[in-house]
Design a protein around this motif. Structure first.
Motif, PDB file in Angstrom:
ATOM      1  N   ASN A 364       0.818  -1.223   0.000  1.00 18.26           N
ATOM      2  CA  ASN A 364       0.000   0.000   0.000  1.00 18.26           C
ATOM      3  C   ASN A 364       0.852   1.274   0.000  1.00 18.26           C
ATOM      4  O   ASN A 364       0.594   2.224   0.749  1.00 18.26           O
ATOM      5  CB  ASN A 364      -0.968   0.020   1.196  1.00 18.26           C
ATOM      6  CG  ASN A 364      -2.089   1.046   0.988  1.00 18.26           C
ATOM      7  OD1 ASN A 364      -2.435   1.369  -0.144  1.00 18.26           O
ATOM      8  ND2 ASN A 364      -2.625   1.568   2.078  1.00 18.26           N
ATOM      9  N   ASP A 367       0.135   5.496  -4.548  1.00 16.92           N
ATOM     10  CA  ASP A 367      -1.003   6.363  -4.257  1.00 16.92           C
ATOM     11  C   ASP A 367      -1.713   6.828  -5.530  1.00 16.92           C
ATOM     12  O   ASP A 367      -2.924   6.754  -5.644  1.00 16.92           O
ATOM     13  CB  ASP A 367      -0.485   7.573  -3.474  1.00 16.92           C
ATOM     14  CG  ASP A 367      -1.593   8.363  -2.819  1.00 16.92           C
ATOM     15  OD1 ASP A 367      -2.529   7.740  -2.299  1.00 16.92           O
ATOM     16  OD2 ASP A 367      -1.531   9.616  -2.826  1.00 16.92           O
ATOM     17  N   LYS A 393      -0.804   6.393   3.691  1.00 15.18           N
ATOM     18  CA  LYS A 393      -1.909   6.695   2.785  1.00 15.18           C
ATOM     19  C   LYS A 393      -3.236   6.825   3.520  1.00 15.18           C
ATOM     20  O   LYS A 393      -3.436   6.230   4.578  1.00 15.18           O
ATOM     21  CB  LYS A 393      -2.019   5.591   1.729  1.00 15.18           C
ATOM     22  CG  LYS A 393      -1.066   5.777   0.560  1.00 15.18           C
ATOM     23  CD  LYS A 393      -1.145   4.597  -0.398  1.00 15.18           C
ATOM     24  CE  LYS A 393      -2.520   4.458  -1.014  1.00 15.18           C
ATOM     25  NZ  LYS A 393      -2.607   3.307  -1.926  1.00 15.18           N
ATOM     26  N   ASP A 396      -6.615   2.375   0.923  1.00 12.47           N
ATOM     27  CA  ASP A 396      -5.781   1.333   0.298  1.00 12.47           C
ATOM     28  C   ASP A 396      -5.956   1.300  -1.218  1.00 12.47           C
ATOM     29  O   ASP A 396      -5.612   0.335  -1.881  1.00 12.47           O
ATOM     30  CB  ASP A 396      -6.113  -0.039   0.907  1.00 12.47           C
ATOM     31  CG  ASP A 396      -7.574  -0.438   0.670  1.00 12.47           C
ATOM     32  OD1 ASP A 396      -8.338   0.403   0.107  1.00 12.47           O
ATOM     33  OD2 ASP A 396      -7.952  -1.566   1.030  1.00 12.47           O
ATOM     34  N   LYS A 397      -6.505   2.395  -1.784  1.00  8.54           N
ATOM     35  CA  LYS A 397      -6.797   2.423  -3.221  1.00  8.54           C
ATOM     36  C   LYS A 397      -5.685   3.156  -3.992  1.00  8.54           C
ATOM     37  O   LYS A 397      -4.821   3.792  -3.406  1.00  8.54           O
ATOM     38  CB  LYS A 397      -8.137   3.111  -3.466  1.00  8.54           C
ATOM     39  CG  LYS A 397      -9.319   2.374  -2.825  1.00  8.54           C
ATOM     40  CD  LYS A 397     -10.625   3.088  -3.118  1.00  8.54           C
ATOM     41  CE  LYS A 397     -11.814   2.248  -2.727  1.00  8.54           C
ATOM     42  NZ  LYS A 397     -11.923   2.033  -1.272  1.00  8.54           N
ATOM     43  N   PRO A 444      -7.689  -2.456  -4.314  1.00 10.27           N
ATOM     44  CA  PRO A 444      -6.631  -3.465  -4.428  1.00 10.27           C
ATOM     45  C   PRO A 444      -7.109  -4.705  -5.189  1.00 10.27           C
ATOM     46  O   PRO A 444      -6.351  -5.290  -5.967  1.00 10.27           O
ATOM     47  CB  PRO A 444      -6.297  -3.806  -2.971  1.00 10.27           C
ATOM     48  CG  PRO A 444      -6.801  -2.660  -2.166  1.00 10.27           C
ATOM     49  CD  PRO A 444      -7.942  -2.061  -2.921  1.00 10.27           C
TER      50      PRO A 444
END
Length: 502
Positions: A364, A367, A393, A396-397, A444
């Motif tokens: 992760n 970004d 971040k 988690d995308k 993810p």
């Protein structure tokens, strides 16, 4: 006094290059021209300040001397550009210029140590004594032209050295120019990267492939604009000695005294260390590394004492991920963020690169992925992308942005526009939401479903449906055109008959 534009400076610098053409290789004369530009700029700043003090204190040379001691730098009288210019017709121009540079270095040793060690105006590369003296006399005359009056009142905030360096690299069609072009970042791309990083007061900012230092200075300038504070530190490393010297000159000219720029190969011999055993960590890491560098240091990577390649060793002939992994390793744990320019292959190539990419996504760290337009970068027409990584971040995308269609077309190079393109990218990154045909926030699971391939069209659908064609309307239009054509031909036949043509 009319302000000077960067175009004026570039044109004058380009005409100064004429002095060398046909005598000296471009890869060499670039350094002479840029060093002379530095000397002229420093002399004009000094003269400006001297004239101001003279207005204030009139005919009191000792008082003026005392005031000049408080300047940020010292310019010994015999080392001024104007002192050299006045003696230009005398023999020994090369030796005089070298001595002037030595005197400037000695008088500002903490800021300019070793900066001029690789440049000698007294070199045989400029020909025999007579030819060398003539060339250098012309060079001094080129820089004495009114267009190159570089006093602060005319120059304002321009990054004179950085912009002229980039202009010269762009315009050298020689091999050396193309090679150096690997390190050239268009100004609007470095502006974009600085804005994406949102530098704050107190930040430590690093560029591990810093070139002339322009990207670092853009970050510093943003902090000063937004806060008025000079409380930040700039760090850089540059592999090419003459370019390292330019970065040092650039920092000196712009009053960026809180900096540390090292000379050396960032992958094989990183010099920005915290003690001897570990790499120094930074709040912001930004870079435009050379694209797909073939000889990046593969052989020593397995045994890297800083464990930069524990996620995998990049391929022998493509160094992109070597720079990315080095940058990842130097981000601070909480505030660390980075922006790096990469060729698109970094997004989808498989094998070792695919495995490294998967690890970075699973941890992760990735970004944002931003696809830029083609023909932005000198030396290559291929489009590049900017990757943003963060240590901390918000989710988690990964946000994908297809900015490839937003630019102003140019003859040789396309340009990103301030409002329509840069603002849109930065606002989209901040909003962090999908935008139809422009941006997509991927989970993810979606990225894993795509086998960790980050090719932007897999996520941002820019397909435009073509309007349905009404065949009956097309047929009616065709019949109408046929009728009009028949009528025109009949009229033409009448005219021809009247003129006696059957």
């Amino acid at each position: 006094m009319a302000p000077v534009s960067q175009d004026d400076i570039n044109a004058a610098v380009w005409s100064a290059c004429d002095t060398f053409r046909g005598t000296v290789d471009p890869s060499i004369y670039k350094d002479f021209v840029l060093t002379m530009l530095f000397l002229k700029y420093v002399s004009d700043v000094w003269q400006d300040h001297y004239d101001d003090y003279k207005k204030q204190y009139g005919d009191h040379p000792e008082l003026i001397e005392e005031m000049l001691k408080n300047e940020r730098f010292v310019l010994p009288a015999r080392a001024s550009f104007y002192a050299l210019y006045n003696l230009r017709h005398s023999p020994g121009n090369g030796e005089r210029i070298d001595k002037a540079l030595d005197a400037i270095e000695d008088a500002n040793i903490t800021k300019l140590r070793d900066v001029f060690q690789d440049i000698s105006f007294n070199s045989n590369k400029l020909g025999d004594e007579q030819q060398k003296n003539d060339i250098l006399r012309h060079l001094l005359e080129d820089f004495a032209k009114p267009a190159l009056d570089l006093r602060p009142s005319r120059v304002g905030q321009l990054d004179v050295i950085g912009n002229a360096y980039e202009f010269l690299i762009k315009n050298f069609a020689s091999t050396s120019g193309k090679k150096a072009g690997e390190f050239y970042t268009p100004p609007e791309v470095s502006t974009l990267m600085a804005r994406l990083m949102a530098p704050q007061e107190g930040d430590e900012i690093c560029d591990p492939t810093c070139g002339s230092g322009s990207l670092l200075m853009k970050c510093g300038r943003l902090i000063r604009q937004n806060t008025g504070s000079r409380k930040y530190a700039l760090y850089g490393q540059e592999a090419i000695g003459s370019t390292w010297a330019l970065a040092k000159m650039n920092m000196f000219l712009h009053g960026e005294d809180n900096h540390r720029i090292e000379w050396g190969d960032t992958i094989r011999n990183p010099k920005l260390l915290d003690g001897k055993a570990s790499l120094k960590h930074f709040d912001i890491v930004v870079a435009n590394p050379p694209f797909s560098l073939e000889k990046w240091g593969f052989d020593g990577a397995d045994a890297d004492k800083f464990s930069r390649f524990r996620r995998g060793v990049p391929p022998r002939t493509k160094g992109d991920y070597a720079f990315i992994l080095h940058m990842i390793e130097t981000m601070k744990t909480g505030t660390g963020r980075m922006a790096v320019v990469v060729p698109h292959g970094v997004l989808f190539r498989g094998a070792a690169e695919g495995r490294i990419r998967q690890r970075l996504i699973e941890e992760n760290l990735l970004d944002v992925v931003i696809g830029l337009p083609e023909k932005l970068f000198y030396g290559t027409g291929i489009p590049a992308a900017v990757l943003v990584f963060r240590k901390n971040k918000a989710d988690d995308k990964v946000l994908f942005i297809d900015a490839s269609r937003g630019y102003e077309p140019g003859k040789n190079q396309n340009v990103l526009r301030e409002k329509e393109d840069l603002d849109l990218i930065v606002e989209t990154v901040r909003a962090r939401q999908s935008v139809d045909k422009y941006a997509y926030l991927a989970s993810p699971a979606e990225i894993a479903e795509n086998d960790f391939n980050l090719n932007i069209p897999r996520y941002v659908d820019t397909f435009e449906e073509e309007a349905e064609i009404d065949l009956m309307a097309v047929r009616r239009e065709r019949e109408q055109l046929k009728t009009e054509l028949a009528s025109l031909e009949a009229q033409m036949a009448v005219y021809l008959k009247e003129l006696g043509y059957e």
